[in-house]
Design a protein around this motif. Sequence first.
Motif, PDB file in Angstrom:
ATOM      1  N   MET A   1       0.626  -1.063  -0.160  1.00  0.00           N
ATOM      2  CA  MET A   1      -0.129  -0.042  -0.086  1.00  0.00           C
ATOM      3  C   MET A   1       0.652   1.052  -0.001  1.00  0.00           C
ATOM      4  O   MET A   1       0.557   2.287  -0.516  1.00  0.00           O
ATOM      5  CB  MET A   1      -1.401  -0.418   1.372  1.00  0.00           C
ATOM      6  CG  MET A   1      -2.095   1.090   1.135  1.00  0.00           C
ATOM      7  SD  MET A   1      -2.806   1.186   3.049  1.00  0.00           S
ATOM      8  CE  MET A   1      -1.931   2.698   3.043  1.00  0.00           C
ATOM      9  N   LEU A   2       2.422   0.866   0.958  1.00  0.00           N
ATOM     10  CA  LEU A   2       2.906   2.221   0.845  1.00  0.00           C
ATOM     11  C   LEU A   2       3.951   2.448  -0.825  1.00  0.00           C
ATOM     12  O   LEU A   2       4.968   3.172  -0.483  1.00  0.00           O
ATOM     13  CB  LEU A   2       3.601   2.128   1.772  1.00  0.00           C
ATOM     14  CG  LEU A   2       2.690   3.182   3.113  1.00  0.00           C
ATOM     15  CD1 LEU A   2       3.739   2.166   4.641  1.00  0.00           C
ATOM     16  CD2 LEU A   2       2.306   4.045   3.219  1.00  0.00           C
ATOM     17  N   GLY A   3       3.807   1.067  -1.752  1.00  0.00           N
ATOM     18  CA  GLY A   3       4.540   1.408  -2.316  1.00  0.00           C
ATOM     19  C   GLY A   3       4.343   2.433  -3.569  1.00  0.00           C
ATOM     20  O   GLY A   3       5.783   3.313  -3.464  1.00  0.00           O
ATOM     21  N   PRO A   4       3.719   3.049  -3.880  1.00  0.00           N
ATOM     22  CA  PRO A   4       3.124   4.138  -4.901  1.00  0.00           C
ATOM     23  C   PRO A   4       3.873   5.729  -4.460  1.00  0.00           C
ATOM     24  O   PRO A   4       4.598   6.061  -4.426  1.00  0.00           O
ATOM     25  CB  PRO A   4       1.900   4.866  -4.768  1.00  0.00           C
ATOM     26  CG  PRO A   4       0.801   3.224  -4.607  1.00  0.00           C
ATOM     27  CD  PRO A   4       1.790   2.664  -3.844  1.00  0.00           C
ATOM     28  N   LEU A   5       3.273   5.439  -3.023  1.00  0.00           N
ATOM     29  CA  LEU A   5       4.753   6.571  -2.417  1.00  0.00           C
ATOM     30  C   LEU A   5       5.987   6.809  -1.852  1.00  0.00           C
ATOM     31  O   LEU A   5       6.429   7.671  -1.740  1.00  0.00           O
ATOM     32  CB  LEU A   5       3.726   6.869  -0.297  1.00  0.00           C
ATOM     33  CG  LEU A   5       2.262   7.495  -0.061  1.00  0.00           C
ATOM     34  CD1 LEU A   5       1.990   7.464   1.060  1.00  0.00           C
ATOM     35  CD2 LEU A   5       2.571   9.128  -0.363  1.00  0.00           C
ATOM     36  N   GLN A   6       5.971   5.919  -2.010  1.00  0.00           N
ATOM     37  CA  GLN A   6       7.855   5.266  -1.019  1.00  0.00           C
ATOM     38  C   GLN A   6       8.589   5.531  -2.973  1.00  0.00           C
ATOM     39  O   GLN A   6       9.207   6.167  -2.650  1.00  0.00           O
ATOM     40  CB  GLN A   6       8.028   3.991  -1.060  1.00  0.00           C
ATOM     41  CG  GLN A   6       9.324   3.466  -0.939  1.00  0.00           C
ATOM     42  CD  GLN A   6      10.106   2.100  -0.722  1.00  0.00           C
ATOM     43  OE1 GLN A   6       8.548   1.184  -1.100  1.00  0.00           O
ATOM     44  NE2 GLN A   6      11.349   2.293  -0.761  1.00  0.00           N
ATOM     45  N   ARG A   7       7.614   5.543  -3.618  1.00  0.00           N
ATOM     46  CA  ARG A   7       8.335   5.652  -5.202  1.00  0.00           C
ATOM     47  C   ARG A   7       7.857   6.973  -5.666  1.00  0.00           C
ATOM     48  O   ARG A   7       9.032   7.923  -6.288  1.00  0.00           O
ATOM     49  CB  ARG A   7       7.468   4.655  -6.673  1.00  0.00           C
ATOM     50  CG  ARG A   7       8.197   4.250  -7.451  1.00  0.00           C
ATOM     51  CD  ARG A   7       7.019   3.608  -8.131  1.00  0.00           C
ATOM     52  NE  ARG A   7       6.441   2.053  -7.542  1.00  0.00           N
ATOM     53  CZ  ARG A   7       5.028   1.827  -7.641  1.00  0.00           C
ATOM     54  NH1 ARG A   7       4.859   2.170  -8.392  1.00  0.00           N
ATOM     55  NH2 ARG A   7       4.687   0.979  -7.064  1.00  0.00           N
ATOM     56  N   LEU A   8       6.441   7.676  -4.879  1.00  0.00           N
ATOM     57  CA  LEU A   8       6.879   8.837  -5.581  1.00  0.00           C
ATOM     58  C   LEU A   8       8.127   9.651  -4.795  1.00  0.00           C
ATOM     59  O   LEU A   8       9.052  10.743  -5.099  1.00  0.00           O
ATOM     60  CB  LEU A   8       5.507   9.367  -4.640  1.00  0.00           C
ATOM     61  CG  LEU A   8       5.276  10.934  -4.935  1.00  0.00           C
ATOM     62  CD1 LEU A   8       5.433  11.574  -5.997  1.00  0.00           C
ATOM     63  CD2 LEU A   8       3.922  11.472  -3.965  1.00  0.00           C
ATOM     64  N   GLY A   9       8.365   9.681  -3.662  1.00  0.00           N
ATOM     65  CA  GLY A   9       9.277   9.600  -2.695  1.00  0.00           C
ATOM     66  C   GLY A   9      10.661  10.232  -3.258  1.00  0.00           C
ATOM     67  O   GLY A   9      11.761  11.182  -3.621  1.00  0.00           O
ATOM     68  N   ARG A  10      11.086   8.014  -3.454  1.00  0.00           N
ATOM     69  CA  ARG A  10      12.632   8.117  -4.191  1.00  0.00           C
ATOM     70  C   ARG A  10      12.865   9.399  -5.409  1.00  0.00           C
ATOM     71  O   ARG A  10      13.355   9.656  -5.847  1.00  0.00           O
ATOM     72  CB  ARG A  10      12.280   6.763  -4.533  1.00  0.00           C
ATOM     73  CG  ARG A  10      13.537   6.795  -4.982  1.00  0.00           C
ATOM     74  CD  ARG A  10      14.129   4.682  -5.236  1.00  0.00           C
ATOM     75  NE  ARG A  10      13.267   3.987  -4.561  1.00  0.00           N
ATOM     76  CZ  ARG A  10      12.429   2.937  -5.497  1.00  0.00           C
ATOM     77  NH1 ARG A  10      12.707   2.744  -6.587  1.00  0.00           N
ATOM     78  NH2 ARG A  10      11.417   2.542  -4.600  1.00  0.00           N
ATOM     79  N   TRP A  11      10.945   8.994  -6.292  1.00  0.00           N
ATOM     80  CA  TRP A  11      11.321  10.209  -7.406  1.00  0.00           C
ATOM     81  C   TRP A  11      11.676  11.740  -6.796  1.00  0.00           C
ATOM     82  O   TRP A  11      12.564  11.711  -7.554  1.00  0.00           O
ATOM     83  CB  TRP A  11      10.202   9.991  -7.972  1.00  0.00           C
ATOM     84  CG  TRP A  11       9.665  10.874  -9.001  1.00  0.00           C
ATOM     85  CD1 TRP A  11      10.044  10.722 -10.298  1.00  0.00           C
ATOM     86  CD2 TRP A  11       9.050  12.648  -9.194  1.00  0.00           C
ATOM     87  NE1 TRP A  11      10.261  11.732 -11.535  1.00  0.00           N
ATOM     88  CE2 TRP A  11       9.645  12.690 -11.141  1.00  0.00           C
ATOM     89  CE3 TRP A  11       9.119  12.764  -8.647  1.00  0.00           C
ATOM     90  CZ2 TRP A  11       9.165  13.985 -11.165  1.00  0.00           C
ATOM     91  CZ3 TRP A  11       8.154  14.055  -9.036  1.00  0.00           C
ATOM     92  CH2 TRP A  11       8.146  14.843  -9.893  1.00  0.00           C
ATOM     93  N   GLY A  12      11.011  11.751  -5.900  1.00  0.00           N
ATOM     94  CA  GLY A  12      10.858  13.334  -5.400  1.00  0.00           C
ATOM     95  C   GLY A  12      12.257  13.646  -4.707  1.00  0.00           C
ATOM     96  O   GLY A  12      13.067  14.504  -5.486  1.00  0.00           O
TER      97      GLY A  12
END
Lengths: 260, 307, 152
Positions: A1-12
Amino acid sequence: MLGPLQRLGRWGLGVFERLGRGHLFLLRILLSLGVAVTRPRLVIKELYSVGVLSLLIIAVSGLFVGMVLGYQGYITLVKFGAEEALGSVVALSLVRELGPVVTALLFAGRAGSALTAEIGLMKTTEQLSGMEMMAVDPVKRVIVPRFVAAFISLPLLAAIFSAVAVMGGYFIGVGLLGVDAGSYWSQMQANVDFYKDVMNGIIKSLVFGFVVAWIAVFEGHDTVPTSEGMSRSTTRTVVHSALAVLALDFILTGLMFGDI
Amino acid sequence: MTPHRGRLRLAGFVRRETPPSARAGIAHRPVQRFPPIDTQPHNDTLVEIRDLHFSRGGRPIFKGLSLKIPRGSITAIMGPSGTGKTTLLKLIGGQLKPERGQILVDGVDVHRQGLADLYRLRRRMGMLFQSGALLTDLSVFENVAFPLREHCKLPERLLRTLVLMKLESVGLRGARDLMPSELSGGMARRVALARAIALDPMMIMYDEPFTGLDPITMGVIVSLIKRLNDALGLTSILVSHDVQEASSIADYLYLISDGQVVDAGTPDELETIASEWSHQFLKGLPDGPVPFHYPAPDYLTDLTEGR
Amino acid sequence: MTTRTIEIAVGIFVALGLAGLFMLAMQVSNISEYRNTDGYTVHAYFNNIGGLKVRAPVTVSGVRVGRVTAIRYDPERYQARVEMTISANHDYLPADTQASIYTAGLLGEQYIALEPGGEDDVLVHGSEIYYTQSAFVLEEIIGRIMVNMTTH
Ligand SMILES: Nc1ncnc2c1ncn2[C@@H]1O[C@H](COP(=O)(O)OP(=O)(O)O)[C@@H](O)[C@H]1O
Ligand SMILES: [Mg+2]
């Protein structure tokens, strides 16, 4: 569930990291700018590949954009019986917006991507590393001349673009559609202000030249040294330059013309 | 170009031939600027690596590597691909910074130098990249002239003489007008070699000079390295995994694996006293301490697991 | 490609670029107005300047002789103070010249029209034009006509 958030964070984080590296690189360039003065020949050589080779596409595009402006402007203005204003419509849209912006976009595609590919290839084939080992600073020898050449070329090309386009509008408006030649020029002169319009257009193209040059040399120098890395960085140069130019154009327009 | 026809003419070597004026023009800055860190003067070690630690992308590549490279000799550093041989040369050249440990070149700690001093030091180090790293937009002549033009203000005629002498010493004086794209792999490496000796360095680092060459060209390069080393009084560091060629010209060999020196000695010594691993590496045996299999779970369980 | 050809090509490129800039300045924009700044400045007070802008033309009998250089409100006189620069070759305007603000066409730009009077003294640098006629404001006129119609 936190996958997309983590990806967003990594992208940022990735974006900020690149921004940081880009600014450090810019600092190195600015600190080494002196070489452009002490060795102007290096810059002249790059002016050829960056400026002269972009001349044709810029002039031809300018001619067509001017002719389209003349045609469309006439169609709209003639409805209000104001076709004498054609000259000012054509010239204002060119010197304020289309000249700097379209030139910057074309320039990013023609010269910016070529710069990135060239520097990227030099990195991939260890030419930059080899220079460092020969005690030659590649930033001074390779990057700065290209940066300066691109920075100088864009305003010149934008001026050529606008000048050719004004004449393109003249061919269509005056030559083909019968607008009075005298009113074409006099309306233009009456409504285009040197400081407010022409100078601001030149300032815009200087800013765009700086940004496109910066992005192009940074992407080249930051290339992942593989063929895939090179194709990615050339693409990035074009995409990022285009976005940066359009966003900056919005901001600059607001700053320059926002008070009326 | 076969070895006997393109015989290396020692007369082409510059150290003997350069007129005094030219030598003055490209004279090295006095080395004495750098106070020797080593206490004993006149030591015979040109490069010393002490307890080097370095990792890339979180993976340790060197874990406490130490070695010494004597002046005037050819030292080969050998190891399997991916052990970090290229990385080691870049560390010596100051292009990468170690996490721990020191690298002393001619008594100077490479990584404690300011940029200007580092660049001054690099002028006295030549490096031959695996790819040659010739500047693709310059001709052979201009490539060799490049370091001279960048560092010394020489009159054009003197520059031409120097460049032709360097090219003659690698047997490519006739190829001066070719572009790098027109050169074969061996020729490109020889041009790069001519360029590396253009500034009369004290040492040359060769990165895999033998890979991807046909036997004849390989022979040319092997003898060139040997002859240049002797004629110019250079110190050569040779990084390679080609056991035969390297041991045929090297005075001393270091075998590195897993970030450390595994064995060291003259080629003859290694022949007899090498460890099991070195034995496998030097003889090119498919199995030994380096297993044939990449680490994997048990074969049978792996196969049956999918059911 | 020799160094010479490259240098010539770059020279042509830079020359073309500068020519483009020159054309934008001289042919396309109004820089010529800025150039002849030699002239004299006079000022006038108006009750209402309407939509008059800085750089608006100043004309005599429709012929352009200068431009408006500054507009500000004078809090002591409760009037707008308009400064205009008139080119030096038009140094014959009598001191009792009248300045009026007119509109070019129905919706066009506003400009100042000067009507020469009959005195022998002429306007010089720093003079004030005493006789002025404010801008014609459409709503005001309509309002006046309505009042006239209702009172009669
Ligand atoms: N730019 C780099 N970034 C991350 N890892 C690298 C980079 N260059 C090399 N490596 C890794 O470092 C290790 C040593 O590389 P290298 O020095 O080129 O080995 P060698 O020359 O002995 O074949 C390799 O495993 C390689 O994957
Ligand atoms: Mg390698």
